[in-house]
Motif scaffolding. Sequence first.
Motif, PDB file in Angstrom:
ATOM      1  N   PHE A 265       0.824  -1.208   0.000  1.00 59.63           N
ATOM      2  CA  PHE A 265       0.000   0.000   0.000  1.00 59.63           C
ATOM      3  C   PHE A 265       0.857   1.257   0.000  1.00 59.63           C
ATOM      4  N   PHE A 266       1.952   1.246   0.764  1.00 65.69           N
ATOM      5  CA  PHE A 266       2.777   2.447   0.863  1.00 65.69           C
ATOM      6  C   PHE A 266       3.859   2.528  -0.210  1.00 65.69           C
ATOM      7  N   VAL A 267       4.280   1.402  -0.773  1.00 61.35           N
ATOM      8  CA  VAL A 267       5.304   1.429  -1.818  1.00 61.35           C
ATOM      9  C   VAL A 267       4.717   1.910  -3.139  1.00 61.35           C
ATOM     10  N   PHE A 268       3.538   1.398  -3.478  1.00 60.32           N
ATOM     11  CA  PHE A 268       2.898   1.778  -4.741  1.00 60.32           C
ATOM     12  C   PHE A 268       1.789   2.784  -4.465  1.00 60.32           C
ATOM     13  N   PRO A 269       1.779   3.898  -5.162  1.00 61.89           N
ATOM     14  CA  PRO A 269       0.740   4.914  -4.926  1.00 61.89           C
ATOM     15  C   PRO A 269      -0.628   4.436  -5.401  1.00 61.89           C
ATOM     16  N   ARG A 270      -1.656   5.077  -4.883  1.00 63.02           N
ATOM     17  CA  ARG A 270      -3.029   4.748  -5.263  1.00 63.02           C
ATOM     18  C   ARG A 270      -3.399   5.500  -6.528  1.00 63.02           C
ATOM     19  N   SER A 271      -2.876   5.071  -7.640  1.00 65.81           N
ATOM     20  CA  SER A 271      -3.195   5.714  -8.910  1.00 65.81           C
ATOM     21  C   SER A 271      -3.867   4.709  -9.821  1.00 65.81           C
ATOM     22  N   ALA A 272      -4.685   5.215 -10.696  1.00 65.39           N
ATOM     23  CA  ALA A 272      -5.370   4.339 -11.639  1.00 65.39           C
ATOM     24  C   ALA A 272      -4.385   3.909 -12.720  1.00 65.39           C
ATOM     25  N   PRO A 273      -4.288   2.627 -13.000  1.00 71.45           N
ATOM     26  CA  PRO A 273      -3.360   2.156 -14.026  1.00 71.45           C
ATOM     27  C   PRO A 273      -3.829   2.565 -15.418  1.00 71.45           C
ATOM     28  N   GLN A 274      -2.891   2.903 -16.280  1.00 71.59           N
ATOM     29  CA  GLN A 274      -3.222   3.347 -17.627  1.00 71.59           C
ATOM     30  C   GLN A 274      -3.230   2.204 -18.639  1.00 71.59           C
ATOM     31  N   ALA A 275      -2.242   1.341 -18.578  1.00 70.64           N
ATOM     32  CA  ALA A 275      -2.103   0.296 -19.589  1.00 70.64           C
ATOM     33  C   ALA A 275      -3.298  -0.669 -19.615  1.00 70.64           C
ATOM     34  N   PRO A 276      -3.781  -1.188 -18.486  1.00 68.82           N
ATOM     35  CA  PRO A 276      -4.926  -2.107 -18.562  1.00 68.82           C
ATOM     36  C   PRO A 276      -6.186  -1.446 -19.130  1.00 68.82           C
ATOM     37  N   LEU A 277      -6.377  -0.172 -18.875  1.00 67.59           N
ATOM     38  CA  LEU A 277      -7.538   0.521 -19.419  1.00 67.59           C
ATOM     39  C   LEU A 277      -7.447   0.575 -20.936  1.00 67.59           C
ATOM     40  N   GLN A 278      -6.274   0.869 -21.449  1.00 70.74           N
ATOM     41  CA  GLN A 278      -6.091   0.905 -22.892  1.00 70.74           C
ATOM     42  C   GLN A 278      -6.275  -0.483 -23.485  1.00 70.74           C
ATOM     43  N   GLN A 279      -5.821  -1.513 -22.781  1.00 68.00           N
ATOM     44  CA  GLN A 279      -6.015  -2.876 -23.257  1.00 68.00           C
ATOM     45  C   GLN A 279      -7.498  -3.231 -23.298  1.00 68.00           C
ATOM     46  N   ASP A 280      -8.247  -2.809 -22.285  1.00 66.82           N
ATOM     47  CA  ASP A 280      -9.686  -3.080 -22.262  1.00 66.82           C
ATOM     48  C   ASP A 280     -10.392  -2.363 -23.409  1.00 66.82           C
ATOM     49  N   GLN A 281      -9.978  -1.135 -23.707  1.00 71.62           N
ATOM     50  CA  GLN A 281     -10.579  -0.398 -24.815  1.00 71.62           C
ATOM     51  C   GLN A 281     -10.284  -1.083 -26.142  1.00 71.62           C
ATOM     52  N   ALA A 282      -9.060  -1.578 -26.293  1.00 69.96           N
ATOM     53  CA  ALA A 282      -8.700  -2.284 -27.521  1.00 69.96           C
ATOM     54  C   ALA A 282      -9.501  -3.570 -27.653  1.00 69.96           C
ATOM     55  N   ARG A 283      -9.706  -4.274 -26.554  1.00 76.26           N
ATOM     56  CA  ARG A 283     -10.513  -5.503 -26.587  1.00 76.26           C
ATOM     57  C   ARG A 283     -11.957  -5.188 -26.947  1.00 76.26           C
ATOM     58  N   ALA A 284     -12.477  -4.089 -26.425  1.00 71.04           N
ATOM     59  CA  ALA A 284     -13.854  -3.703 -26.726  1.00 71.04           C
ATOM     60  C   ALA A 284     -14.011  -3.376 -28.211  1.00 71.04           C
ATOM     61  N   ARG A 285     -13.028  -2.668 -28.782  1.00 65.44           N
ATOM     62  CA  ARG A 285     -13.092  -2.356 -30.215  1.00 65.44           C
ATOM     63  C   ARG A 285     -13.010  -3.630 -31.041  1.00 65.44           C
ATOM     64  N   THR A 286     -12.158  -4.572 -30.642  1.00 63.16           N
ATOM     65  CA  THR A 286     -12.028  -5.842 -31.354  1.00 63.16           C
ATOM     66  C   THR A 286     -13.317  -6.644 -31.259  1.00 63.16           C
ATOM     67  N   ALA A 287     -13.922  -6.652 -30.086  1.00 65.28           N
ATOM     68  CA  ALA A 287     -15.179  -7.377 -29.912  1.00 65.28           C
ATOM     69  C   ALA A 287     -16.294  -6.739 -30.731  1.00 65.28           C
ATOM     70  N   ALA A 288     -16.342  -5.411 -30.772  1.00 63.70           N
ATOM     71  CA  ALA A 288     -17.364  -4.722 -31.560  1.00 63.70           C
ATOM     72  C   ALA A 288     -17.181  -5.017 -33.043  1.00 63.70           C
ATOM     73  N   ALA A 289     -15.932  -5.050 -33.493  1.00 66.50           N
ATOM     74  CA  ALA A 289     -15.667  -5.363 -34.899  1.00 66.50           C
ATOM     75  C   ALA A 289     -16.068  -6.794 -35.213  1.00 66.50           C
ATOM     76  N   ALA A 290     -15.831  -7.710 -34.297  1.00 68.63           N
ATOM     77  CA  ALA A 290     -16.205  -9.111 -34.505  1.00 68.63           C
ATOM     78  C   ALA A 290     -17.721  -9.258 -34.560  1.00 68.63           C
TER      79      ALA A 290
ATOM     80  N   GLU B 214     -19.825  -6.936 -35.557  1.00 66.23           N
ATOM     81  CA  GLU B 214     -20.268  -6.372 -36.839  1.00 66.23           C
ATOM     82  C   GLU B 214     -20.006  -7.342 -37.973  1.00 66.23           C
ATOM     83  N   LEU B 215     -18.841  -7.981 -37.962  1.00 68.10           N
ATOM     84  CA  LEU B 215     -18.541  -8.961 -39.014  1.00 68.10           C
ATOM     85  C   LEU B 215     -19.464 -10.161 -38.926  1.00 68.10           C
ATOM     86  N   GLY B 216     -19.698 -10.621 -37.713  1.00 70.34           N
ATOM     87  CA  GLY B 216     -20.579 -11.772 -37.526  1.00 70.34           C
ATOM     88  C   GLY B 216     -21.998 -11.456 -37.914  1.00 70.34           C
ATOM     89  N   GLY B 217     -22.461 -10.232 -37.580  1.00 73.01           N
ATOM     90  CA  GLY B 217     -23.817  -9.814 -37.925  1.00 73.01           C
ATOM     91  C   GLY B 217     -24.003  -9.674 -39.422  1.00 73.01           C
TER      92      GLY B 217
END
Length: 101
Positions: free
Chosen positions: A65-90, A92-95
């Motif tokens: 708790f004291f070594v690592f600050p309480r900040s929101a991670p950036q990389a996992p959020l970007q990964q989730d956004q990329a997964r969401a775009r990939t899922a949306a594209a899939a 649309e292609l499937g539809g």
Amino acid sequence: MASPLSGLLRAIKQRSSANFHLGLCLLGLLSSAMWTIYAGTERNLYLGIPNFLGALLSCASLLVFFVFPRSAPQAPLQQDQARARTAAAAVELGGGQTAAQ
């Protein structure tokens, strides 16, 4: 006492202690320490050993708790956004394929 440590690996990877609650860690340490002291006065190893380990785990969670600050991670959020775009594209292609059939 080990419940805050369930996200320990994730906290180390993200370098963020956002999943740790300071109050839970402090009260876990206090509770384990008090029970360890009581077990020491009663010379009860069955009570002392698990509570001593719980105090060590609480110390480890406080360290994270004291070594690592309480900040929101950036990389996992970007990964989730990329997964969401990939899922949306899939979708649309499937539809489009089912409509053509």
